[in-house]
Design a protein around this motif. Structure first.
Motif: not given
Length: 107
Positions: A33, A37, A78, A82
């Motif tokens: 993630l 991002g 994102l 994460s």
């Protein structure tokens, strides 16, 4: 635009190898993630530079503004996701969890 290229490169390295900058390693629990991002944020910055230098045909101001903000916000979400703790797994029905956190099979 240079920062966007750097963010894209870091996102690709994170997706490919799982490597994260040393300053962020302690916080990131989901490298996939984090890499996605970084890619979205870098894409937003590069597109902004390409539109500003007239390399790409210009769209209306509203479409450019809201598109770039959407990419930046999605990338930020994102990267934030994460860094959340990984969900705890439930034990299987025949497992016993000891106070130390160790799992063993019930006999």
């Amino acid at each position: 635009m240079l920062m966007g290229l750097l963010a894209i490169a870091m996102g690709l390295v994170t997706l490919r190898t799982g490597w994260i900058l040393p300053t962020a390693r302690r916080h990131v629990t989901r490298p996939h993630l984090h890499g996605l991002g970084g890619l979205l944020i870098g894409t937003s910055l590069v597109l902004q530079g390409l539109f500003d230098f007239r390399i790409l045909p210009s769209l209306s101001w509203d479409i450019r503004f809201f598109g770039e903000i959407a990419f930046l916000f999605a990338g930020l979400l994102l990267i934030s996701a994460s860094q959340l703790m990984a969900p705890r797994r439930r034990p299987e029905p025949d497992q016993v969890i000891h106070p130390s956190g160790r799992r063993t099979r019930a006999t």
